[in-house]
Structures are given as structure tokens and as C-alpha cells.
Design a protein around this motif. Structure first.
Motif, PDB file in Angstrom:
ATOM      1  N   LEU A  90     -46.925  52.045 -24.998  1.00 63.30           N
ATOM      2  CA  LEU A  90     -47.665  53.163 -24.413  1.00 63.30           C
ATOM      3  C   LEU A  90     -47.741  54.256 -25.461  1.00 63.30           C
ATOM      4  CD1 LEU A  90     -49.008  54.564 -21.940  1.00 63.30           C
ATOM      5  CD2 LEU A  90     -46.777  55.617 -21.510  1.00 63.30           C
ATOM      6  N   LYS A  91     -48.965  54.702 -25.778  1.00 65.65           N
ATOM      7  CA  LYS A  91     -49.167  55.714 -26.805  1.00 65.65           C
ATOM      8  C   LYS A  91     -49.808  56.966 -26.218  1.00 65.65           C
ATOM      9  CE  LYS A  91     -49.903  52.383 -30.592  1.00 65.65           C
ATOM     10  NZ  LYS A  91     -50.910  51.851 -31.543  1.00 65.65           N
ATOM     11  N   ASN A  92     -49.414  58.091 -26.776  1.00 66.11           N
ATOM     12  CA  ASN A  92     -50.122  59.338 -26.533  1.00 66.11           C
ATOM     13  C   ASN A  92     -51.318  59.327 -27.478  1.00 66.11           C
ATOM     14  OD1 ASN A  92     -51.123  61.951 -26.527  1.00 66.11           O
ATOM     15  ND2 ASN A  92     -49.105  62.910 -26.488  1.00 66.11           N
ATOM     16  N   ARG A  93     -52.503  59.231 -26.929  1.00 67.98           N
ATOM     17  CA  ARG A  93     -53.687  59.071 -27.767  1.00 67.98           C
ATOM     18  C   ARG A  93     -53.905  60.290 -28.666  1.00 67.98           C
ATOM     19  NH1 ARG A  93     -58.363  56.541 -24.709  1.00 67.98           N
ATOM     20  NH2 ARG A  93     -58.019  54.672 -25.941  1.00 67.98           N
ATOM     21  N   ARG A  94     -53.569  61.475 -28.162  1.00 64.91           N
ATOM     22  CA  ARG A  94     -53.807  62.699 -28.929  1.00 64.91           C
ATOM     23  C   ARG A  94     -52.907  62.779 -30.149  1.00 64.91           C
ATOM     24  NH1 ARG A  94     -53.951  68.152 -25.614  1.00 64.91           N
ATOM     25  NH2 ARG A  94     -55.731  66.992 -24.778  1.00 64.91           N
ATOM     26  N   SER A  95     -51.623  62.456 -29.971  1.00 60.23           N
ATOM     27  CA  SER A  95     -50.673  62.590 -31.075  1.00 60.23           C
ATOM     28  C   SER A  95     -50.493  61.295 -31.859  1.00 60.23           C
ATOM     29  CB  SER A  95     -49.317  63.037 -30.535  1.00 60.23           C
ATOM     30  OG  SER A  95     -48.735  62.018 -29.731  1.00 60.23           O
ATOM     31  N   GLY A  96     -50.819  60.159 -31.250  1.00 57.71           N
ATOM     32  CA  GLY A  96     -50.598  58.874 -31.896  1.00 57.71           C
ATOM     33  C   GLY A  96     -49.174  58.373 -31.776  1.00 57.71           C
ATOM     34  N   VAL A  97     -48.312  59.108 -31.070  1.00 57.85           N
ATOM     35  CA  VAL A  97     -46.903  58.743 -30.931  1.00 57.85           C
ATOM     36  C   VAL A  97     -46.744  57.606 -29.924  1.00 57.85           C
ATOM     37  CG1 VAL A  97     -44.655  59.565 -30.107  1.00 57.85           C
ATOM     38  CG2 VAL A  97     -46.042  60.999 -31.599  1.00 57.85           C
ATOM     39  N   VAL A  98     -45.951  56.604 -30.290  1.00 58.78           N
ATOM     40  CA  VAL A  98     -45.596  55.538 -29.351  1.00 58.78           C
ATOM     41  C   VAL A  98     -44.480  56.074 -28.451  1.00 58.78           C
ATOM     42  CG1 VAL A  98     -44.678  53.212 -29.085  1.00 58.78           C
ATOM     43  CG2 VAL A  98     -46.252  53.720 -30.963  1.00 58.78           C
ATOM     44  N   LEU A  99     -44.796  56.283 -27.184  1.00 59.18           N
ATOM     45  CA  LEU A  99     -43.852  56.867 -26.242  1.00 59.18           C
ATOM     46  C   LEU A  99     -42.860  55.840 -25.702  1.00 59.18           C
ATOM     47  CD1 LEU A  99     -46.521  58.879 -24.254  1.00 59.18           C
ATOM     48  CD2 LEU A  99     -44.849  59.855 -25.843  1.00 59.18           C
ATOM     49  N   TRP A 100     -43.324  54.592 -25.611  1.00 55.95           N
ATOM     50  CA  TRP A 100     -42.477  53.537 -25.037  1.00 55.95           C
ATOM     51  C   TRP A 100     -42.977  52.192 -25.528  1.00 55.95           C
ATOM     52  CZ3 TRP A 100     -44.297  49.760 -21.552  1.00 55.95           C
ATOM     53  CH2 TRP A 100     -43.296  48.929 -21.012  1.00 55.95           C
ATOM     54  N   SER A 101     -42.053  51.270 -25.739  1.00 53.04           N
ATOM     55  CA  SER A 101     -42.408  49.919 -26.150  1.00 53.04           C
ATOM     56  C   SER A 101     -41.374  48.953 -25.601  1.00 53.04           C
ATOM     57  CB  SER A 101     -42.460  49.821 -27.683  1.00 53.04           C
ATOM     58  OG  SER A 101     -42.854  48.525 -28.088  1.00 53.04           O
ATOM     59  N   HIS A 102     -41.842  47.799 -25.173  1.00 57.75           N
ATOM     60  CA  HIS A 102     -40.914  46.809 -24.626  1.00 57.75           C
ATOM     61  C   HIS A 102     -41.465  45.408 -24.875  1.00 57.75           C
ATOM     62  CE1 HIS A 102     -37.499  45.708 -22.087  1.00 57.75           C
ATOM     63  NE2 HIS A 102     -38.276  44.805 -21.521  1.00 57.75           N
ATOM     64  N   ALA A 103     -40.579  44.470 -25.155  1.00 56.23           N
ATOM     65  CA  ALA A 103     -40.967  43.081 -25.404  1.00 56.23           C
ATOM     66  C   ALA A 103     -40.569  42.214 -24.216  1.00 56.23           C
ATOM     67  CB  ALA A 103     -40.299  42.563 -26.674  1.00 56.23           C
ATOM     68  N   TYR A 104     -41.507  41.400 -23.751  1.00 53.24           N
ATOM     69  CA  TYR A 104     -41.279  40.481 -22.640  1.00 53.24           C
ATOM     70  C   TYR A 104     -41.368  39.056 -23.183  1.00 53.24           C
ATOM     71  CZ  TYR A 104     -42.267  44.648 -19.881  1.00 53.24           C
ATOM     72  OH  TYR A 104     -42.246  45.922 -19.360  1.00 53.24           O
ATOM     73  N   GLU A 105     -40.332  38.286 -22.949  1.00 57.76           N
ATOM     74  CA  GLU A 105     -40.295  36.914 -23.464  1.00 57.76           C
ATOM     75  C   GLU A 105     -40.416  35.922 -22.317  1.00 57.76           C
ATOM     76  OE1 GLU A 105     -36.953  36.319 -26.007  1.00 57.76           O
ATOM     77  OE2 GLU A 105     -37.446  38.025 -27.303  1.00 57.76           O
ATOM     78  N   HIS A 106     -41.174  34.857 -22.568  1.00 62.72           N
ATOM     79  CA  HIS A 106     -41.410  33.831 -21.557  1.00 62.72           C
ATOM     80  C   HIS A 106     -41.270  32.465 -22.207  1.00 62.72           C
ATOM     81  CE1 HIS A 106     -43.509  31.717 -18.208  1.00 62.72           C
ATOM     82  NE2 HIS A 106     -43.077  32.739 -17.499  1.00 62.72           N
ATOM     83  N   GLU A 107     -40.910  31.481 -21.391  1.00 65.47           N
ATOM     84  CA  GLU A 107     -40.631  30.155 -21.931  1.00 65.47           C
ATOM     85  C   GLU A 107     -41.854  29.502 -22.562  1.00 65.47           C
ATOM     86  OE1 GLU A 107     -38.948  27.839 -18.815  1.00 65.47           O
ATOM     87  OE2 GLU A 107     -37.066  28.964 -18.745  1.00 65.47           O
ATOM     88  N   ALA A 108     -43.021  29.754 -22.019  1.00 72.01           N
ATOM     89  CA  ALA A 108     -44.240  29.113 -22.537  1.00 72.01           C
ATOM     90  C   ALA A 108     -45.416  30.060 -22.378  1.00 72.01           C
ATOM     91  CB  ALA A 108     -44.514  27.805 -21.787  1.00 72.01           C
ATOM     92  N   MET A 109     -46.479  29.772 -23.103  1.00 70.79           N
ATOM     93  CA  MET A 109     -47.669  30.617 -23.012  1.00 70.79           C
ATOM     94  C   MET A 109     -48.536  30.128 -21.865  1.00 70.79           C
ATOM     95  SD  MET A 109     -49.259  33.198 -23.952  1.00 70.79           S
ATOM     96  CE  MET A 109     -49.910  33.378 -22.300  1.00 70.79           C
ATOM     97  N   ASP A 110     -48.480  30.839 -20.757  1.00 63.44           N
ATOM     98  CA  ASP A 110     -49.323  30.515 -19.618  1.00 63.44           C
ATOM     99  C   ASP A 110     -49.683  31.811 -18.905  1.00 63.44           C
ATOM    100  OD1 ASP A 110     -46.954  31.246 -18.367  1.00 63.44           O
ATOM    101  OD2 ASP A 110     -46.386  29.194 -17.879  1.00 63.44           O
ATOM    102  N   VAL A 111     -50.380  31.681 -17.808  1.00 61.91           N
ATOM    103  CA  VAL A 111     -50.810  32.858 -17.066  1.00 61.91           C
ATOM    104  C   VAL A 111     -49.594  33.661 -16.593  1.00 61.91           C
ATOM    105  CG1 VAL A 111     -52.015  33.657 -14.997  1.00 61.91           C
ATOM    106  CG2 VAL A 111     -52.968  31.785 -16.345  1.00 61.91           C
TER     107      VAL A 111
END
Length: 368
Positions: A113-134
Motif C-alpha cells: 500500500l503506497k501513499n501516491r502523493r509521497s511515494g512512501v510504502v506504508l505497508w507491505s506483506h507477502a502471502y505464500e500459497h502451495e500452488a499457483m491457482d485462483v
């Protein structure tokens, strides 16, 4: 930036004034504000671009992630999401983007999630899943959308300007609250940092109050202290914003279970105020009604909560279970079946599937 008092002579005052100007100018660069002079954040976020870090991932994945994020926000929500192809996307003050990569046979989806005005990344998170599916895209979208909704909805009530730093801390609390804390006290520690960074932020204090609820259930001395701290934090939350429902919800959770009338009054008060972006006040009241056997009323509250989180497995689980309890089995079956199509690996849903088969005397299905 906290200003000092300069009263030691004209020359020193001029120097101080010049210094203050430089500091303020630098501060505007170092701690960019989220919004203009009005002091009100606009809870609107655009879906940006998702890049493929690994070439062997499906080319349709970025578009799939964008669609799942839009769906996860739902139609009835206090935080507006703008699809990438919408011409209003550029006007949104925040943007969600990210990337997808392979980790052996598994896939990792990172959402920012970025603040578009400042360009700062406010939050970031990685989600891992066993396989690439819906399911991988949906899991990341639902999890990320809930954290973003939580952070922007709370911040939108703040009457002053909020720095990127303070909002980032609040989003970290939202992440601990919704994604599952990394330790027993991680959510509590995150909330404490928010109140230290923005002591007049009502939702920071209600976050602290909510974080104490699961830790204050025992009769130990430590739990007693946490209960007192939680009650005090809830009071500060309500004093700073009379329309914040979370303080009342937290108080209801901190009271002894047998104080039914007081707990219900607090939950009804929460419902009468500014609706939360997650339907949490409805969920909490539904849980209370279930605990005292008022299941017909609980169904209504759970349905309202589910409208705010239409794709989340937990909101659908509570609603379906309540429907079974009042004998509306066909409706419950439809809710459970459609939710299992979205979340085929959710253990809690599979457990309800087994229970419901026993409740409705479909024993062959229960055995299977």
C-alpha cells in the motif's frame, strides 16, 4: 515536529525563526502528509500494477489479482476501491500494487500500500500459497484488503494531519489484528506504538483496548493489569472520538461474562455509532446473542456482518452456522457450499460441513 519557545532576544529569535522554517520545510519532505489542509483522509484506494517476478507464472495472474482485490472489498464498504481500468483511478490518494514470484513449487504474492502523493510504502506483506491457482490470488486479496480497509477507515476519522510514519504503524497493528499475530503480545506492542506516535488518535487507543481483550481472560495478576489498561484505553478512545464504536466493543469484551445487560448495552451502543468497515460490531453482537441462545437475532447480525466481508471465510462461517441453529438448513447449505467453492482448503469450513451433516441427519455424508 514539536516547536520550541523563542524569547531570548531579537537576534536569537530571527535565527530561530529561520531555523524553524528550514526544519518545517524539511519535515514536510521527511514526513509527508496524507492529505491537504482539511485534515481528513479520503479512504479511497486504487488497484495498481502487479508484476511477475518469475517468468513461468501465468500471464493472467496480475489481472486476476486486481479482480480479486476489487471483489474482496465488496460493494458495501466505507473504503472505496477503484479498479485499474477506471478513469478515476489516478485521483485515489492510495494505491495497492505488488508482485508475484515462485518459491519452488509454491508462489509468493507481495501486496503493497503506497501513499501516491509521497511515494512512501506504508505497508507491505507477502502471502505464500502451495500452488499457483485462483485460491492463491483470492487469499492474498482478501487478507490484504482487510488490512488496508482497517487502516484507511480508522485514519479517515483522525481530525488532524497524520504522517506516513504514524499511519504505517497503525497499518502494522491492523496486520497483526487481521493476519494473526506473530507472538502473543505482538498486537499489543503494535497498538502501544500507535498510541505513542499519535496520542490523540482515537482508533489507536481502541486498537490498544481490543488487543488486551484476549490477554485479559484469566484471573492472573498480569491479566488483571491488562484488563485495567484495556478499560482505560477504551475510555481514552471514546473521549477522543464519540463516534468510534471500537471502544464500546472492547469494553464489552473486558467485562465479566455474567454481566449480560451491561455487555449488551455496550454492543448496542457500538452498533448505533459509525459503522465499522468490517462489520465487526455486528459480528461481536452476533457472538453475544449466540452465547445467550438468541439465535434468530444472531442470524440477522451475522448477515449484516457478512455483507461487509462477502468473500471472507469467517464471516460466512458464522452466518451459515447460525442458519443451521435456527433450522434454515437449505439456506445454510447454499452459504456453506458457495464459501467452500471459494475456500476449498479452509479447515473450519470443512469442520462445519461435517457438523451440519450430523445436525441434519445426513449421516452418510458425515461419514464421507
Amino acid at each position: 515536529i514539536r516547536g520550541g519557545r523563542f524569547d531570548v532576544g531579537l537576534r536569537r529569535g530571527l535565527i530561530a525563526a529561520a531555523t524553524a522554517f528550514i526544519l518545517l520545510a524539511g519535515g514536510a519532505f521527511l514526513f509527508p502528509q496524507l492529505w491537504g489542509d482539511s485534515g481528513d483522509v479520503e479512504p479511497k484506494v486504487a488497484v495498481g500494477e502487479f508484476s511477475l517476478v518469475s517468468g513461468d507464472l501465468p500471464q493472467a495472474l496480475p489481472n486476476m489479482l486486481g479482480q480479486e482485490i476489487v471483489a474482496a472489498f465488496g460493494a458495501e464498504n466505507a473504503v472505496t476501491v477503484v479498479a485499474p481500468d477506471n478513469r478515476r483511478a489516478d485521483s485515489a490518494p492510495f494505491v495497492m500494487d505488488g508482485s508475484a514470484s515462485k518459491l519452488g513449487p509454491a508462489v509468493r504474492v507481495t501486496v503493497n500500500l503506497k501513499n501516491r502523493r509521497s511515494g512512501v510504502v506504508l505497508w507491505s506483506h507477502a502471502y505464500e500459497h502451495e500452488a499457483m491457482d485462483v485460491a492463491a490470488a483470492r487469499e492474498a486479496a482478501v487478507g490484504a484488503s482487510q488490512v488496508v480497509r482497517c487502516g484507511l477507515w480508522g485514519a479517515s476519522s483522525y481530525p488532524k494531519r497524520m504522517s506516513d510514519e504514524a499511519l504505517s504503524m497503525y497499518l502494522k497493528w491492523c496486520n497483526e489484528h487481521w493476519s494473526g499475530s506473530t507472538s502473543e503480545t505482538a498486537e499489543l506492542d503494535a497498538a502501544r506504538r500507535v498510541t505513542a506516535a499519535a496520542p490523540d488518535f482515537s482508533f489507536g487507543w481502541s486498537a490498544l483496548a481490543l488487543a488486551t481483550v484476549p490477554l485479559a481472560v484469566s484471573q492472573s495478576e498480569e491479566a488483571r493489569k491488562l484488563r485495567g489498561a484495556g478499560i482505560a484505553a477504551a475510555g481514552k478512545s471514546m473521549a477522543r472520538d464519540s463516534q468510534n464504536p471500537e471502544g464500546y466493543m472492547a469494553l464489552a469484551g473486558l467485562l465479566p461474562l455474567n454481566r449480560y445487560a451491561e455487555r449488551e448495552a455496550l454492543l448496542k451502543k457500538a452498533i448505533s455509532l459509525r459503522p465499522t468497515e468490517c462489520g465487526c460490531e455486528r459480528q461481536a453482537y452476533g457472538d453475544f446473542l449466540t452465547s445467550v441462545g438468541r439465535m434468530e437475532d444472531a442470524v440477522s447480525e451475522y448477515e449484516r456482518a457478512r455483507d461487509m466481508r462477502p468473500l471472507a471465510p469467517f464471516s460466512n462461517l458464522r452466518f451459515a452456522q447460525a442458519l443451521y441453529m435456527v433450522g434454515r438448513n437449505d439456506e445454510a447449505d447454499r452459504v456453506l457450499e458457495s464459501t467452500l467453492e471459494l475456500w476449498p482448503d479452509a479447515t473450519s469450513l470443512r469442520l462445519l460441513e461435517i457438523k451440519s451433516a450430523l445436525w441434519t441427519h445426513r449421516y452418510d455424508e458425515a461419514i464421507a
